[in-house]
Write a protein that holds these residues in place. Structure first.
Motif, mmCIF file in Angstrom:
data_model
loop_
_atom_site.group_PDB
_atom_site.id
_atom_site.type_symbol
_atom_site.label_atom_id
_atom_site.label_comp_id
_atom_site.label_asym_id
_atom_site.label_seq_id
_atom_site.Cartn_x
_atom_site.Cartn_y
_atom_site.Cartn_z
ATOM 1 N N ALA A 183 0.823 -1.207 0.000
ATOM 2 C CA ALA A 183 0.000 0.000 0.000
ATOM 3 C C ALA A 183 0.859 1.260 0.000
ATOM 4 O O ALA A 183 0.559 2.236 -0.695
ATOM 5 N N LEU A 184 1.949 1.256 0.776
ATOM 6 C CA LEU A 184 2.801 2.437 0.865
ATOM 7 C C LEU A 184 3.496 2.732 -0.465
ATOM 8 O O LEU A 184 3.658 3.894 -0.842
ATOM 9 N N VAL A 185 3.899 1.694 -1.152
ATOM 10 C CA VAL A 185 4.553 1.896 -2.445
ATOM 11 C C VAL A 185 3.538 2.290 -3.509
ATOM 12 O O VAL A 185 3.822 3.094 -4.397
ATOM 13 N N ARG A 186 2.353 1.750 -3.405
ATOM 14 C CA ARG A 186 1.346 1.946 -4.451
ATOM 15 C C ARG A 186 0.570 3.248 -4.295
ATOM 16 O O ARG A 186 0.132 3.835 -5.281
ATOM 17 N N ASN A 187 0.383 3.713 -3.064
ATOM 18 C CA ASN A 187 -0.526 4.830 -2.825
ATOM 19 C C ASN A 187 0.191 5.994 -2.150
ATOM 20 O O ASN A 187 0.279 6.063 -0.930
ATOM 21 N N PRO A 188 0.688 6.960 -2.930
ATOM 22 C CA PRO A 188 1.409 8.090 -2.322
ATOM 23 C C PRO A 188 0.518 8.962 -1.448
ATOM 24 O O PRO A 188 1.026 9.689 -0.590
ATOM 25 N N ALA A 189 -0.800 8.893 -1.643
ATOM 26 C CA ALA A 189 -1.707 9.730 -0.845
ATOM 27 C C ALA A 189 -1.552 9.465 0.650
ATOM 28 O O ALA A 189 -1.797 10.358 1.474
ATOM 29 N N ILE A 190 -1.136 8.262 1.025
ATOM 30 C CA ILE A 190 -0.968 7.921 2.441
ATOM 31 C C ILE A 190 0.034 8.856 3.111
ATOM 32 O O ILE A 190 -0.155 9.263 4.264
ATOM 33 N N PHE A 191 1.077 9.238 2.386
ATOM 34 C CA PHE A 191 2.143 10.049 2.971
ATOM 35 C C PHE A 191 1.753 11.524 3.101
ATOM 36 O O PHE A 191 2.372 12.262 3.861
ATOM 37 N N TYR A 192 0.740 11.938 2.347
ATOM 38 C CA TYR A 192 0.391 13.352 2.315
ATOM 39 C C TYR A 192 -0.938 13.646 3.008
ATOM 40 O O TYR A 192 -1.386 14.792 3.025
ATOM 41 N N SER A 193 -1.550 12.632 3.582
ATOM 42 C CA SER A 193 -2.841 12.798 4.246
ATOM 43 C C SER A 193 -2.658 12.758 5.754
ATOM 44 O O SER A 193 -1.682 12.199 6.270
ATOM 45 N N LYS A 194 -3.601 13.334 6.457
ATOM 46 C CA LYS A 194 -3.555 13.299 7.913
ATOM 47 C C LYS A 194 -3.710 11.866 8.405
ATOM 48 O O LYS A 194 -4.414 11.051 7.804
ATOM 49 N N ALA A 195 -3.048 11.563 9.524
ATOM 50 C CA ALA A 195 -3.132 10.226 10.113
ATOM 51 C C ALA A 195 -4.336 10.156 11.060
ATOM 52 O O ALA A 195 -4.675 11.146 11.702
ATOM 53 N N PRO A 196 -4.953 8.966 11.146
ATOM 54 C CA PRO A 196 -4.755 7.811 10.271
ATOM 55 C C PRO A 196 -5.406 8.039 8.910
ATOM 56 O O PRO A 196 -6.408 8.748 8.809
ATOM 57 N N TYR A 197 -4.830 7.458 7.887
ATOM 58 C CA TYR A 197 -5.268 7.678 6.515
ATOM 59 C C TYR A 197 -6.707 7.214 6.311
ATOM 60 O O TYR A 197 -7.130 6.185 6.820
ATOM 61 N N ARG A 198 -7.455 8.022 5.551
ATOM 62 C CA ARG A 198 -8.833 7.677 5.188
ATOM 63 C C ARG A 198 -8.959 7.689 3.673
ATOM 64 O O ARG A 198 -8.748 8.719 3.042
ATOM 65 N N HIS A 199 -9.299 6.534 3.101
ATOM 66 C CA HIS A 199 -9.508 6.443 1.666
ATOM 67 C C HIS A 199 -10.852 7.066 1.322
ATOM 68 O O HIS A 199 -11.758 7.115 2.161
ATOM 69 N N PHE A 200 -10.979 7.574 0.053
ATOM 70 C CA PHE A 200 -12.230 8.237 -0.302
ATOM 71 C C PHE A 200 -13.403 7.259 -0.315
ATOM 72 O O PHE A 200 -14.561 7.657 -0.180
#
Length: 430
Positions: free
Chosen positions: A347-364
């Motif tokens: 997920a970390l390699v595939r989805n850069p949005a995780i690194f730029y979103s507030k924690a914990p990450y929320r998918h749309f």
């Protein structure tokens, strides 16, 4: 051991083949009034190094400008005839392929042929209809010409229109009703703006609409990397950098082509921007090859470890309860953690949005990503007991040396990951 190695190899291949970058968000608008048409675009991306390139054409062809990143793959552009386009990342299931048509094998050449030869969106349609365009299944192109007509080119569908005001985000109009389009925040903001300013025909309308639809996220202030407005009548192309709409750099295509082919890095056209500098120095696997390779190695390690500790645990069940090590139950926990971490590395390699979103990450849309977003917290809680176990089993002879060493390696990797999780702000929940 041979069985473990085979399973490990399968995990490694699967993990490597499925790595790809997550979709990037964008938004576009086409505005026509008083006989003039403007095409606006927001390039919502975390990639740095955006640039504008001016390319002359052979005799009888059309010169054009293109915006791109370091790979020079055109994200958008405009030609001398006043035909402009930009791309949007989309997801479309069940793409149709016509066996009687040619396949687009080189999308760069496909776009270049359009921009060198087509003057209107009808020209684009006549050219593109000859081909299957499923090579880029996760993208669509939006074209507009100076007559005010537009063309939406999905992987297997094309839609023509001539609305005075038209907006779009990362969806396929052919399968997305209006009520679902409103789920996209930037589209909804644009639609609300149009409804409130329906009779507005001022020259800055397109800019105001682009500004309304841009993205600026809370964590780092990133979102829209650059915005552009193409004046299709006058062949003027205006750029705005890093969602700052008070500074404009305008190019006239004819004048720029007269200078010969040349490329300019967009950031160099604007004063230094503190938020952009922060983004440019922020290291994630998508912009740092060493981090990418480290997470890839972590994924393969966790895949191997998960299967190793599962098989080791199952083998321990065959032992007499009198000689069974009570610590063997940890092998089952190690299996569960390892498999979960394997997915999280993916997920970390595939989805850069995780690194730029507030924690914990929320998918749309709620998914496994919302669940594994809590893994950094679980790992932080478990690392102490795992280190304690590590010390304990080295004082006994009940675990094989390979199991001891593998547990040690996992603990060292997890400690390193925890330090990265702090750097990426995964623990910043308050």
């Amino acid at each position: 051991m041979k069985m473990i190695l085979r399973i490990f190899l399968l995990f490694s291949i699967a993990f490597t083949l499925t790595l790809c970058r997550s979709a990037l968000a964008c938004s576009m608008c086409k505005v026509t009034f008083n006989g003039k048409t403007y095409l606006g675009n927001n390039e919502d991306s975390w990639q740095i190094g955006s640039r504008i390139r001016f390319v002359n054409a052979p005799p009888g062809k059309l010169g054009a400008l293109y915006v791109s990143y370091q790979d020079l793959f055109a994200q958008g552009g405009m030609n001398e005839a006043g035909l402009a386009f930009d791309g949007l990342t989309i997801y479309k299931p069940n793409i149709k392929v016509d066996s009687t048509k040619q396949n687009v094998t080189d999308f760069r050449a496909f776009v270049s042929d359009i921009m060198q030869n087509c003057k209107t969106v009808e020209d684009v349609r006549k050219y593109a209809v000859q081909f299957n365009r499923n090579k880029i299944s996760n993208g669509e192109l939006f074209f507009a010409d100076k007559t005010g007509h537009y063309l939406i080119m999905e992987p297997d569908t094309m839609i023509l229109g001539n609305d005075d005001k038209y907006i779009i985000a990362n969806f396929c109009p052919s399968i997305t009703p209006e009520k679902d389009r409103l789920d996209w925040d930037r589209y909804r903001r644009g639609r609300e703006y149009i409804n409130r300013h329906h009779s507005d025909t001022t020259s800055n309308y397109c800019l105001a609409l682009v500004d309304t639809m841009h993205e600026c996220r809370e964590k780092m202030g990133e979102g829209t990397m650059y915005s552009s407005i193409a004046d299709l009548e006058n062949a003027d192309y205006s750029l705005y950098f890093y969602h700052d709409y008070t500074r404009e750099v305008k190019f006239n295509l004819k004048k720029e082509l007269a200078k010969g082919d040349h490329t300019i890095e967009i950031a160099s056209l604007f004063p230094k921007n503190a938020e952009y500098e922060k983004l440019a120095s922020y290291k994630v696997p998508q912009n740092d090859r060493r981090l990418f390779q480290f997470l890839l190695l972590c994924g393969t390690l966790f895949g191997f470890s998960g299967m190793y500790f599962l098989i080791s645990y199952l083998n321990s069940l065959r032992l007499s309860s009198r000689i069974r090590d009570p610590n063997d139950i940890f092998k089952l926990l190690l299996f569960l953690i390892s498999i979960s971490m394997l997915y999280y590395m993916y997920a970390l390699v595939r989805n850069p949005a995780i690194f730029y979103s507030k924690a914990p990450y929320r998918h749309f849309q709620f998914s496994m990503l919302d669940i594994v977003a809590y893994l950094p917290f679980i790992l932080l809680v478990l690392i102490g007991p795992f280190l304690k176990l590590n010390i304990k089993i080295f004082g006994k002879n009940t675990w094989w040396l390979s199991s001891k060493l593998l547990l040690t390696l996992n603990n060292l990797v997890c400690l390193t990951l925890i330090s990265f999780f702090f750097y990426w702000g995964f623990y910043d929940v308050f």
